[in-house]
Design a protein around this motif. Structure first.
Motif, PDB file in Angstrom:
ATOM      1  N   ARG B  67     -19.802  -7.556  65.873  1.00 18.32           N
ATOM      2  CA  ARG B  67     -20.733  -6.489  66.239  1.00 18.32           C
ATOM      3  C   ARG B  67     -20.263  -5.130  65.732  1.00 18.32           C
ATOM      4  NH1 ARG B  67     -20.322  -9.286  71.112  1.00 18.32           N
ATOM      5  NH2 ARG B  67     -19.312  -7.567  72.193  1.00 18.32           N
ATOM      6  N   LEU B  68     -19.140  -5.117  65.062  1.00 21.49           N
ATOM      7  CA  LEU B  68     -18.656  -3.860  64.496  1.00 21.49           C
ATOM      8  C   LEU B  68     -19.638  -3.383  63.428  1.00 21.49           C
ATOM      9  CD1 LEU B  68     -16.197  -1.920  64.644  1.00 21.49           C
ATOM     10  CD2 LEU B  68     -15.196  -3.235  62.766  1.00 21.49           C
ATOM     11  N   GLN B  69     -19.998  -2.126  63.517  1.00 19.22           N
ATOM     12  CA  GLN B  69     -20.979  -1.597  62.575  1.00 19.22           C
ATOM     13  C   GLN B  69     -20.447  -1.669  61.151  1.00 19.22           C
ATOM     14  OE1 GLN B  69     -24.020  -0.427  63.220  1.00 19.22           O
ATOM     15  NE2 GLN B  69     -23.889  -0.737  65.433  1.00 19.22           N
ATOM     16  N   GLY B  71     -19.383  -0.531  57.708  1.00 20.60           N
ATOM     17  CA  GLY B  71     -18.890   0.782  57.335  1.00 20.60           C
ATOM     18  C   GLY B  71     -17.862   1.332  58.305  1.00 20.60           C
ATOM     19  N   SER B  72     -17.721   0.677  59.446  1.00 23.39           N
ATOM     20  CA  SER B  72     -16.737   1.152  60.410  1.00 23.39           C
ATOM     21  C   SER B  72     -15.325   0.858  59.911  1.00 23.39           C
ATOM     22  CB  SER B  72     -16.944   0.471  61.764  1.00 23.39           C
ATOM     23  OG  SER B  72     -18.202   0.772  62.285  1.00 23.39           O
TER      24      SER B  72
END
Lengths: 478, 183
Positions: B67-69, B71-72
């Protein structure tokens, strides 16, 4: 920054660490995560193929992301106190609602200082956090004209941060900090003269080059042409740094050398007259207080502030020549406690404050007064699950009253319904600490409901009793 | 693989760009397990507690990784998870200690147990003990600086303070650690 990679194993990073830091870091190289500690082992060996039901991310993931989205829009906060009617007692520190309320900031900045030269005219300064990769931090400046905070135009050099702010009048403000690059930094000073913030010329502070850092953390003005800025210069050993503005230019003013390997640094400065200024900070593990009496800065002996392990005076404010307050912290590790000192015209003395029994201790970063009987100090403590730390009332002698058993001030179950979901609160790594002085006593004040994980770094009060505190939201997604 | 990914990854960080370019979590673990463990050891002063928190950190991170965006940046995200896990662990330890009446007043960080002393060199033990005597925020910075070798900018991303604040706070803390270790 140079980088080496080993594609057969973990990537190795070679950082901007100085030689001494590198040697210390190398010591830790012998520590390796045991296989038994790894997610890797758990999953590969089938020991925990399903996450526990109570895994925080699973339990509150949806809420956590919602909060994160809000925070992303307002990653820096300004807290504005209206009429400060709250008077909490140590016996019932969380009984009343907080007089403070949360005000959103228009940008994702960390705000470090706030000042209001006039009604409906407030400034806050700080910095934007660096972005991903090599994006540097930048100066952040915000303004409130009475209708809300907006991002102000001005000089926002890459690598710059502003940590302190003072205003002589509505059209005359100074902000100080530092600007860094290539593993070094130099003082940064900006001025608002009625139109826009502009970076002003500051003398280069030597020595220069990688590993040498000079910066400013406090600023105060006696008049428009008599200002002081203080900080530190880390050359061979860290030393206090003092700059003076004479109406034309800033110049470095020599001060007393601080002996000892740990050196010294100044964090705050306040003036009550051209011949009467104070600066505070730390010299090694001891509090450092210096005074300007018109001709030179000199270290003031403060035996009544001593006797406390690792005292660091971070903030300073003076209401008059016989009424100054300083706030910071003392103690080591988990014994870290807020520290407040007062000058009554004769000597600095340590003033008892509530013992904060939060795991990991607590500290104050700034102090400001609306009047002699109405002062506020702000800071932070590590918190997860409660809006207030456990507080032990202090006896007049400065030790916890009624034994050492802490009295829970605000268990999570008693938190109002408006606080963030448990996924946010329970995972909050830092909570704001707000203390108030009235009636001769410092007490802990409840943060506003809905306060997420945050630190308060700066506070300012006006004569009408309105105060504003700024800081940063530290809620972590994940 | 690592060398082909753009941006920060080329400097040792991890930056997923899109769903097709996500790095296997195994790689993330291999790169960050030791730095996270060292960060935790400095924070907690206990190798067994560091082991427990490191495990919790990667378990939590694994669950949240997808679920990490895009580009993070993984590094500050991961160390913030570790930081929160440390806070949770310390609160649990303090609560347990109070309940058992083993400690009074404020909770204390677990000291290096006798069995752990034999596992580390004396100078490493002195480093961990010295770090344990620091204020909690300073300890966090020392852990990030020495354990994870972060730049002040990266430390700012984890702590939420400015790079200058991170640098200034860590200077004095590192000076104390140096003295304790004898450097």
């Amino acid at each position: 920054v140079s980088v080496t990679e080993d594609l057969t194993g973990p990537a190795t990073r070679v950082e901007e660490l100085g030689p001494e830091e590198r040697r210390l870091s190398d010591l830790l190289d012998e520590l390796h995560a045991p296989v038994s500690a790894s997610y890797y082992a758990h999953h590969r060996l089938g020991m925990a193929t399903v996450l526990p039901d109570e895994a925080p991310e699973e339990r509150g993931g949806r809420h956590g992301r919602a909060i994160a989205a809000v925070v992303a829009l307002a990653a820096a906060v300004a807290i504005v106190a209206g009429y400060l009617t709250l008077r909490e007692t140590p016996e019932a520190p969380a009984a009343a609602a907080s007089a403070w309320h949360l005000v959103s900031s228009p940008s994702g900045e960390t705000l470090a200082a706030v000042a209001c030269p006039a009604a409906g005219d407030c400034w806050a300064v700080g910095s934007t956090l660096p972005g991903s990769g090599s994006t540097p931090s930048r100066v952040g400046i915000e303004h409130d004209d009475g209708s809300g905070w907006t991002v102000a135009t001005g000089a926002t050099p890459d690598g710059g941060v502003l940590d302190a702010l003072t205003c002589v009048g509505a059209g005359d403000c100074w902000a100080v900090g530092e600007i860094s690059g290539a593993g070094s930094s130099q003082p940064l000073i900006e001025q608002y003269a009625g139109q826009t913030w502009k970076r002003v010329t500051v003398p280069t502070v030597g020595p220069t080059g990688q590993g040498y850092f000079a910066g400013l953390g406090g600023v105060a003005c006696v008049t428009a042409d008599d200002c002081w800025a203080v900080g530190s210069n880390t050359g061979v050993a860290q030393q206090p740094l003092v700059l003076h503005y004479d109406g034309m230019a800033w110049s470095v003013v020599a001060g007393p050398a601080i002996t000892g390997a740990a050196g010294g640094r100044l964090s705050g400065v306040a003036c009550v007259g051209a011949d009467d200024c104070w600066a505070v900070g730390a010299a090694g593990d001891a509090p450092l207080v210096e005074r300007w009496a018109g001709s030179q800065w000199a270290v003031t002996l403060t035996p009544s502030l001593g006797g406390h392990v690792d005292t660091w005076l971070a903030g300073l404010t003076c209401l008059g020549p016989e009424d100054c307050w300083t706030a910071g912290h003392s103690g080591a590790g988990d014994t870290l406690q807020p520290f407040i000192g007062h000058y009554d015209g004769r000597a600095w003395t340590h003033v008892a404050t509530p013992h904060i029994a939060a795991a990991g201790g607590a500290q104050l970063d700034a102090v400001a007064c609306a009047s002699a009987d109405d002062c506020w100090a702000v800071g932070a403590y590590p918190g997860a699950g409660s809006l207030l730390p456990e507080i032990v009332p202090m006896s007049p002698g400065g030790s916890p009253a009624g034994g050492s058993a802490p009295a829970s001030a605000a268990p999570a179950s008693a938190a109002p319904a408006s606080v963030p979901p448990v996924s946010a609160v329970a995972r909050a790594a830092t909570m704001p600490l707000i203390e108030h002085y009235a009636g001769g006593t410092w007490t802990v004040v409840r943060p506003p409901s809905g306060m997420p994980s945050a630190e308060l770094i700066g506070v300012s009060c006006d004569a009408q009793g309105g105060c504003r505190a700024v800081g940063t939201i530290t809620l972590a997604r994940g | 693989m690592i060398r082909n990914l753009p941006g920060r990854l080329a400097q040792g960080g991890v930056m997923p760009q899109d769903a097709d370019d996500w790095r296997p979590f195994d790689e993330v673990y291999r790169q960050f397990a030791d730095p996270v463990y060292r960060f935790c050891a400095v924070q907690l002063g206990s190798l067994s507690a560091a082991e427990e928190v490191t495990s919790q950190t990667f378990t939590t991170a694994f669950a949240a990784y997808e679920r990490l965006q895009p580009g993070s940046d993984v590094s500050p995200w991961l160390f913030r998870i570790a930081r929160n896990a440390i806070v949770d662990q310390r609160r649990q330890a303090a609560r347990a200690a109070r309940e058992l009446a083993l400690l009074s007043g404020a909770g204390r960080a677990p000291a290096l147990a006798a069995g752990e002393l034999a596992e580390v060199r004396d100078d490493v033990r002195r480093l961990l003990v010295a770090a344990g005597s620091l204020p909690w925020r300073d300890r966090q910075l020392v852990g990030l600086r020495l354990g994870a070798r972060m730049t002040f900018q990266e430390m700012a991303l984890v702590t939420g303070r400015s790079p200058a604040a991170a640098r200034r706070a860590s200077e004095r803390a590192l000076a104390r650690v140096r003295r304790a270790v004898g450097m």
